[in-house]
Design an enzyme around this catalytic site. Structure first.
Site, PDB file in Angstrom:
ATOM      1  N   MET A 130       0.519  27.958  17.328  1.00 23.80           N
ATOM      2  CA  MET A 130       1.257  27.122  18.295  1.00 23.80           C
ATOM      3  C   MET A 130       1.018  27.624  19.720  1.00 23.80           C
ATOM      4  O   MET A 130       1.927  27.611  20.540  1.00 23.80           O
ATOM      5  CB  MET A 130       2.773  27.174  17.991  1.00 23.80           C
ATOM      6  CG  MET A 130       3.110  26.654  16.607  1.00 23.80           C
ATOM      7  SD  MET A 130       4.866  26.710  16.263  1.00 23.80           S
ATOM      8  CE  MET A 130       5.102  28.449  15.934  1.00 23.80           C
TER       9      MET A 130
ATOM     10  N   LYS B 159       6.366  16.849  12.867  1.00 21.52           N
ATOM     11  CA  LYS B 159       6.664  17.249  14.238  1.00 21.52           C
ATOM     12  C   LYS B 159       5.353  17.332  15.001  1.00 21.52           C
ATOM     13  O   LYS B 159       4.470  18.066  14.612  1.00 21.52           O
ATOM     14  CB  LYS B 159       7.280  18.655  14.260  1.00 21.52           C
ATOM     15  CG  LYS B 159       8.595  18.775  13.578  1.00 21.52           C
ATOM     16  CD  LYS B 159       9.056  20.211  13.773  1.00 21.52           C
ATOM     17  CE  LYS B 159      10.092  20.625  12.768  1.00 21.52           C
ATOM     18  NZ  LYS B 159      10.285  22.067  12.797  1.00 21.52           N
TER      19      LYS B 159
ATOM     20  N   ASP C 299       5.463  17.204   6.363  1.00 20.50           N
ATOM     21  CA  ASP C 299       5.196  17.071   7.805  1.00 20.50           C
ATOM     22  C   ASP C 299       3.710  16.943   8.089  1.00 20.50           C
ATOM     23  O   ASP C 299       2.888  16.826   7.190  1.00 20.50           O
ATOM     24  CB  ASP C 299       5.874  18.172   8.622  1.00 20.50           C
ATOM     25  CG  ASP C 299       5.638  19.530   8.036  1.00 20.50           C
ATOM     26  OD1 ASP C 299       4.520  19.750   7.539  1.00 20.50           O
ATOM     27  OD2 ASP C 299       6.566  20.364   8.066  1.00 20.50           O
TER      28      ASP C 299
HETATM   29  N1  SAH Z   1       3.316  27.456   8.194  1.00 16.18           N
HETATM   30  C1  SAH Z   1       2.083  27.219   8.868  1.00 16.18           C
HETATM   31  C2  SAH Z   1       2.216  27.360  10.368  1.00 16.18           C
HETATM   32  C3  SAH Z   1       3.150  26.371  10.989  1.00 16.18           C
HETATM   33  S1  SAH Z   1       3.259  26.514  12.716  1.00 16.18           S
HETATM   34  C4  SAH Z   1       1.002  28.147   8.302  1.00 16.18           C
HETATM   35  O1  SAH Z   1       1.313  29.067   7.546  1.00 16.18           O
HETATM   36  O2  SAH Z   1      -0.172  27.911   8.580  1.00 16.18           O
HETATM   37  C5  SAH Z   1       2.083  25.311  13.236  1.00 16.18           C
HETATM   38  C6  SAH Z   1       0.870  25.967  13.836  1.00 16.18           C
HETATM   39  O3  SAH Z   1       0.047  26.477  12.817  1.00 16.18           O
HETATM   40  C7  SAH Z   1      -0.037  25.042  14.611  1.00 16.18           C
HETATM   41  O4  SAH Z   1       0.407  24.852  15.930  1.00 16.18           O
HETATM   42  C8  SAH Z   1      -1.351  25.785  14.576  1.00 16.18           C
HETATM   43  O5  SAH Z   1      -1.350  26.835  15.506  1.00 16.18           O
HETATM   44  C9  SAH Z   1      -1.307  26.400  13.206  1.00 16.18           C
HETATM   45  N2  SAH Z   1      -2.014  25.596  12.211  1.00 16.18           N
HETATM   46  C10 SAH Z   1      -1.546  25.156  11.040  1.00 16.18           C
HETATM   47  N3  SAH Z   1      -2.512  24.487  10.352  1.00 16.18           N
HETATM   48  C11 SAH Z   1      -3.603  24.520  11.126  1.00 16.18           C
HETATM   49  C12 SAH Z   1      -4.923  24.028  10.991  1.00 16.18           C
HETATM   50  N4  SAH Z   1      -5.324  23.348   9.913  1.00 16.18           N
HETATM   51  N5  SAH Z   1      -5.804  24.259  11.984  1.00 16.18           N
HETATM   52  C13 SAH Z   1      -5.451  24.953  13.067  1.00 16.18           C
HETATM   53  N6  SAH Z   1      -4.223  25.416  13.253  1.00 16.18           N
HETATM   54  C14 SAH Z   1      -3.301  25.227  12.300  1.00 16.18           C
END
Ligand code: SAH
Length: 500
Positions: A170, A57, A35
């Site tokens: 998010m 998404k 994704d």
């Molecule tokens: N599994 C992921 C999170 C997925 S939910 C994890 O462990 O990081 C998706 C959310 O994660 C995004 O809306 C944002 O809030 C955050 N996110 C993931 N990667 C990011 C990044 N490189 N920079 C900022 N926010 C990030």
């Protein structure tokens, strides 16, 4: 036979933050389902035959529903394929990894989970914020800010009382409400907050404020999703721990024009210094060492008492052909080995030979100066090199003794041809900070590929050394800087000095 699914955490964005196991899963997969938040660079490690399926998404505009994603993964596994389900961060941190795993196990599919560095921790670290700190926070709490979709209400009264660091994922569309709810339930309005956009990537941007003003600051700075919202006193540490944005090439885009096979060292050095290498191979190396006139000469290599190498390519192609022809290094036992520079000498070392002579100046003139007083008319010199090399060395050495030039390869127009328009646009829009040239042919070919040297007139053009600079000037281009050492580290030094 059923295949297997690996639920793999890709890490927060910097592609090097994946685990060794995760990378192995990418390399072995028959199918990769990925994704938006998994770094695209990771996909370049896949096998050629591996199928890629994007199920990204955007938070409100879902490309595929979760049910569809589950079905795709399951179907592929039941066909007997090894499926790597690549997810940003850690698969179990708001990644719906738990649901996907359960769905697969219910249908008899073998599942293995490879954890990843979650953005909640790694993203903060790259913004200079330790998620815990003895002076400021002894716990942390990772919270979804996407309240509507999750259809759940958070207990703000409890959250506002927590002394640990709060990290909302998010949460950008709810930022105003998050701040208001925390203040409304008793958290101090001046509690520090950081919003970290595209953490750990070249696009990382951070806004810092307090619960009171962070929403306005974020709006003003134009930060949106994906972002992390970090609330708590640990944000204050950013002043001293901000290693990532302080990297020497942070935010700089550098065009790398070398052949694809050779670009990785320069690109990697730029990347590790925080810059963004943009690979646009203007040249391609074509092996000519199979030609009969060349193999005949290689068979007689023992007759030469000097071998001069003027490039890494020359070394590789010459020795590989020698070995193919059934000859080993004993053939060179009596020869003096000359390398034009350190990198060429290093390449020679890979074949268990040590260069006897490396000139002070890494150009043909440097070699000539080293050799002119050593040579006598009895010497025989072999020079395996590029077809289009300059005449100087052969002409001058020929005045002293017998010289045989072996044209073991030629450089032709590169593979960057597909992205040509794109690069042209980036150069014209000044989106590229530096353009690097590592040989005369990279200069000539870039000009050929973009059609007009005028387009390069406003760019910062960096040359590896005097010969490349000369070609640039002949084409009417201005040399912004020339490397002092005529090699890749010399170019890196120039880039770093420019930034400073
Ligand atoms: N599994 C992921 C999170 C997925 S939910 C994890 O462990 O990081 C998706 C959310 O994660 C995004 O809306 C944002 O809030 C955050 N996110 C993931 N990667 C990011 C990044 N490189 N920079 C900022 N926010 C990030």
């Amino acid at each position: 036979m059923s295949g297997k699914v690996f639920l793999v955490g890709a890490g927060p964005g910097d592609y090097k933050l994946i685990t060794m196991k995760g990378l192995e899963c990418i390399k072995d997969a028959d199918v990769i389902v990925y994704d938006r938040l998994a770094s695209p660079k990771l996909l370049t490690y896949k096998r050629n035959e591996c199928e890629l399926i994007y199920v990204g998404k955007e938070s409100s505009n879902h490309t595929k529903t979760q049910d569809e994603i589950n079905e795709i993964i399951c179907e592929k596994a039941l066909e007997g394929k090894i499926v790597t389900r690549l997810k940003g961060g850690d698969p179990y941190v708001f990644g719906r990894g738990g649901e996907e795993g359960q769905y697969l196990i219910d249908r008899g599919v073998d599942v293995e989970v490879i954890p990843g560095i979650t953005s909640a921790i790694g993203g903060l670290a790259y913004a200079g914020i330790p998620i815990t700190h003895r002076d400021y926070a002894s716990s942390f709490h990772v919270i979804t800010g996407h309240l509507k979709e999750e259809n759940q209400e958070l207990n703000w009264e409890v959250l506002a009382k927590l002394k640990g660091t709060l990290v909302f994922l998010m949460g950008m569309s709810e930022l105003k409400n998050i701040s208001a709810n925390l203040i409304g339930n008793g958290m101090k309005a001046n509690t520090p907050v950081a919003v970290i956009n595209w953490a750990t990537t070249e696009r990382q941007k951070v806004a810092v404020g307090t619960l009171d003003d962070i929403y306005d600051i974020t709006l003003r700075e134009g930060l949106s999703s994906p972002s992390l919202i970090a609330v708590g006193d640990v944000v204050k540490m950013r002043g001293s721990l901000n290693f990532f944005e302080n990297k020497l090439l942070n935010g700089k885009k550098v065009l790398v024009t070398r052949a694809r096979a050779q670009s990785s060292t320069l690109s990697d050095k730029i990347y590790n210094l925080g810059g963004t290498p943009i690979e646009f191979p203007t040249i391609k190396i074509e092996d000519l060492s199979e030609e009969k006139s060349i193999t005949d000469e290689i068979m007689k290599v023992k007759e030469y008492n000097y071998i001069i190498f003027t490039s890494q390519n020359g070394v590789k192609l010459f020795f590989n052909r020698m070995i193919d022809l059934g000859l080993d290094m004993r053939q060179l036992a009596n020869a003096t080995i000359v390398a034009i520079g350190n990198v060429t000498a290093q390449e020679i070392k890979k074949y268990n030979l040590i260069a006897d002579i490396v000139p002070k100046k890494y150009i043909a003139e440097g070699i000539y100066e080293e050799l002119e007083n050593r040579l006598s008319s009895d010497d025989k010199i072999l020079i395996p090199r590029a077809k289009e090399s300059r005449d100087f060395l052969v002409d001058e050495l020929n005045k002293i003794c017998f010289v045989k030039e072996l044209k073991v390869y030629q450089t032709v127009l590169g593979e960057g041809i597909q992205s040509q328009d794109n690069i042209k646009k980036m150069i014209m829009n000044k989106e590229i900070d530096y353009i690097t040239f590592t040989s005369s042919s990279t200069v000539k070919n870039l000009v050929k590929m973009i059609g007009d040297p005028e387009i390069l007139k406003n760019s910062h053009l960096i040359s590896i050394g005097p010969i490349t600079s000369k070609t640039m000037m002949e084409l009417g281009l201005e040399v912004y800087r020339e490397a002092e050492d005529y090699d890749i580290d010399g170019i890196i030094k120039v880039l770093v000095d420019c930034k400073g």
